[in-house]
Design a protein around this motif. Structure first.
Motif, short mmCIF file in Angstrom:
data_model
loop_
_atom_site.label_atom_id
_atom_site.label_comp_id
_atom_site.label_asym_id
_atom_site.label_seq_id
_atom_site.Cartn_x
_atom_site.Cartn_y
_atom_site.Cartn_z
N LEU A 299 0.86 -1.18 0.00
CA LEU A 299 0.00 0.00 0.00
C LEU A 299 0.89 1.23 0.00
O LEU A 299 1.88 1.28 0.74
CB LEU A 299 -0.91 0.02 1.23
N PHE A 300 0.52 2.23 -0.81
CA PHE A 300 1.26 3.49 -0.89
C PHE A 300 0.29 4.63 -0.65
O PHE A 300 -0.77 4.69 -1.28
CB PHE A 300 1.91 3.63 -2.27
N GLY A 301 0.64 5.57 0.22
CA GLY A 301 -0.21 6.72 0.46
C GLY A 301 0.59 8.00 0.56
O GLY A 301 1.64 8.05 1.20
N GLU A 302 0.08 9.05 -0.09
CA GLU A 302 0.71 10.37 -0.06
C GLU A 302 -0.17 11.34 0.71
O GLU A 302 -1.37 11.41 0.48
CB GLU A 302 0.94 10.89 -1.48
N SER A 303 0.41 12.08 1.65
CA SER A 303 -0.29 13.15 2.37
C SER A 303 -1.53 12.60 3.09
O SER A 303 -1.42 11.63 3.84
CB SER A 303 -0.65 14.26 1.38
N MET A 304 -2.71 13.19 2.88
CA MET A 304 -3.92 12.65 3.49
C MET A 304 -4.18 11.23 3.03
O MET A 304 -4.78 10.42 3.75
CB MET A 304 -5.13 13.54 3.17
N GLY A 305 -3.72 10.90 1.81
CA GLY A 305 -3.81 9.52 1.35
C GLY A 305 -2.99 8.58 2.21
O GLY A 305 -3.32 7.39 2.31
N GLY A 306 -1.92 9.08 2.83
CA GLY A 306 -1.16 8.26 3.76
C GLY A 306 -1.95 7.97 5.02
O GLY A 306 -1.92 6.84 5.55
N LEU A 307 -2.69 8.97 5.49
CA LEU A 307 -3.55 8.77 6.65
C LEU A 307 -4.62 7.72 6.35
O LEU A 307 -4.87 6.81 7.16
CB LEU A 307 -4.20 10.11 7.01
N ILE A 308 -5.24 7.83 5.18
CA ILE A 308 -6.28 6.88 4.80
C ILE A 308 -5.68 5.50 4.51
O ILE A 308 -6.30 4.47 4.80
CB ILE A 308 -7.08 7.43 3.60
N THR A 309 -4.47 5.47 3.97
CA THR A 309 -3.78 4.19 3.76
C THR A 309 -3.55 3.47 5.08
O THR A 309 -3.68 2.24 5.15
CB THR A 309 -2.44 4.43 3.04
N MET A 310 -3.22 4.21 6.12
CA MET A 310 -3.05 3.58 7.43
C MET A 310 -4.36 2.95 7.90
O MET A 310 -4.37 1.84 8.46
CB MET A 310 -2.56 4.60 8.45
N LEU A 311 -5.49 3.63 7.65
CA LEU A 311 -6.78 3.04 7.99
C LEU A 311 -7.03 1.77 7.19
O LEU A 311 -7.56 0.79 7.71
CB LEU A 311 -7.91 4.04 7.74
N MET A 312 -6.65 1.77 5.91
CA MET A 312 -6.80 0.56 5.09
C MET A 312 -6.02 -0.60 5.69
O MET A 312 -6.51 -1.73 5.73
CB MET A 312 -6.31 0.81 3.66
#
Length: 329
Positions: free
Chosen positions: A140-153
């Motif tokens: 899984l890769f997440g950038e910025s707020m996408g990183g926050l949501i990636t952690m939830l995933m």
């Protein structure tokens, strides 16, 4: 300091790279691209894309599932990250978050980040468990707020779903200037949800704080699908809630991860990345923290070319090493 305010910008080109037709451009980069809409179990459709090596006979090393940041989408400069990983021999998949890009939802609004994570995750897992990819390493890769949501995933996933996590400037801790006041959130909360979608939160000129290269800032600023309104009440409420939640649950991270962050990031404090590195229970040899002195928020889309090359080289070295170590099942 962030770049100066930009003058009025011209109409956007058809693509972030200019007017070259998509298929021709992707071929010049050594990749092939496909787009589709995915019907999720949550009565929503999300826009998805994939990037794979151009040579269909080239063995795939693993799969990467990418999530963009706030106000962004997968169809503009975020593709730079996706294309880079595909050129390295990985199958790359991305989904626009609900309320962003080509996905369903009110533009710029994420009133439930847990649901936003589950929505994108439903697509990612469907690919990850497919016959073609089920035995390959998956990240899984997440950038910025996408990183926050990636952690939830990651928290929502079965324990053996993912080989590792990659974060670029993750929004785990918000700068004081970006954090909504308790007064604002309480005041709007008293309206019993009626204000949740209002674009009424203070605007701290996010894009200018994210991009160090002014010419790249001009390109990012004309993204026709970028959300440019003031932050919506519900989205910022969720940022506050979920950043607090993940900070208190970093010890649940037990798989390999790489987190990359600039020390001059004006949108997401690098202290959040340091906190993850310190608290995660991942084996020490399998976790990595890369801090880049003086870099801004957008490490791959918005830094000068030499800086981008350094970040990408570090990412490639890490994922290639982990892919080799944990290999196909």
């Amino acid at each position: 300091m962030p770049p100066p305010n930009l003058p009025p910008l011209p109409p956007p080109p058809p693509f972030f790279w200019g007017e070259t037709p998509e298929e021709q451009y992707y071929a010049s980069q050594g990749v092939r691209n496909s787009k589709t809409h995915f019907q999720t179990p949550y009565n929503t459709k999300i826009f998805t894309q994939s990037w794979l090596p151009l040579d269909q006979n080239q063995p795939i090393k693993g799969s990467i599932f990418m999530t963009h940041g706030y106000g962004s989408d997968s169809n503009w400069c975020f593709q730079k990250i996706c294309i880079a990983y595909a050129k390295w021999g990985y199958a790359v998949f991305a989904a626009d978050l609900i309320g962003h890009g080509g996905s369903d939802g009110l533009h710029g609004y994420i009133g439930d980040m847990d649901k936003a994570a589950a929505t994108s995750l439903s697509y990612f897992v469907s690919v990850r468990k497919s016959d073609e990819y089920k035995d390959l390493p998956a990240f899984l890769f997440g950038e910025s707020m996408g990183g926050l949501i990636t952690m939830l995933m990651y928290f929502q996933s079965d324990h053996d779903t993912w080989t590792g996590l990659i974060f670029s400037s993750p929004l785990f801790v918000t700068p004081e200037a970006m954090t909504p006041s308790k007064l604002h959130l309480t005041m709007y909360g008293l309206l019993f949800g009626l204000a949740d979608t209002w674009a009424a939160m203070p605007d701290a000129r996010m894009v200018a704080k994210a991009i160090r290269d002014v010419e790249k800032l001009k390109i990012i600023a004309v993204n026709p699908k970028r959300y440019t309104g003031k932050p919506r009440v519900g989205t910022m409420r969720e940022v506050v809630r979920v950043t607090n939640y993940v900070q208190n649950n970093f010890e649940k991270v037990k798989i390999p991860f790489l987190v990359a962050h600039g020390t001059s990031d004006g949108l997401a404090c690098h202290s959040g990345s340091e906190m993850l590195y310190e608290k995660a229970l991942t084996a020490k040899e399998d976790k990595a923290l890369k801090l880049y002195e003086g870099y801004y928020h957008s490490l791959i889309q918005g830094e000068p070319d030499d800086a981008v090359e350094l970040v990408l080289a570090d990412m490639k070295a890490w994922i290639d090493e982990k892919t080799k170590k944990f290999g196909p099942k």
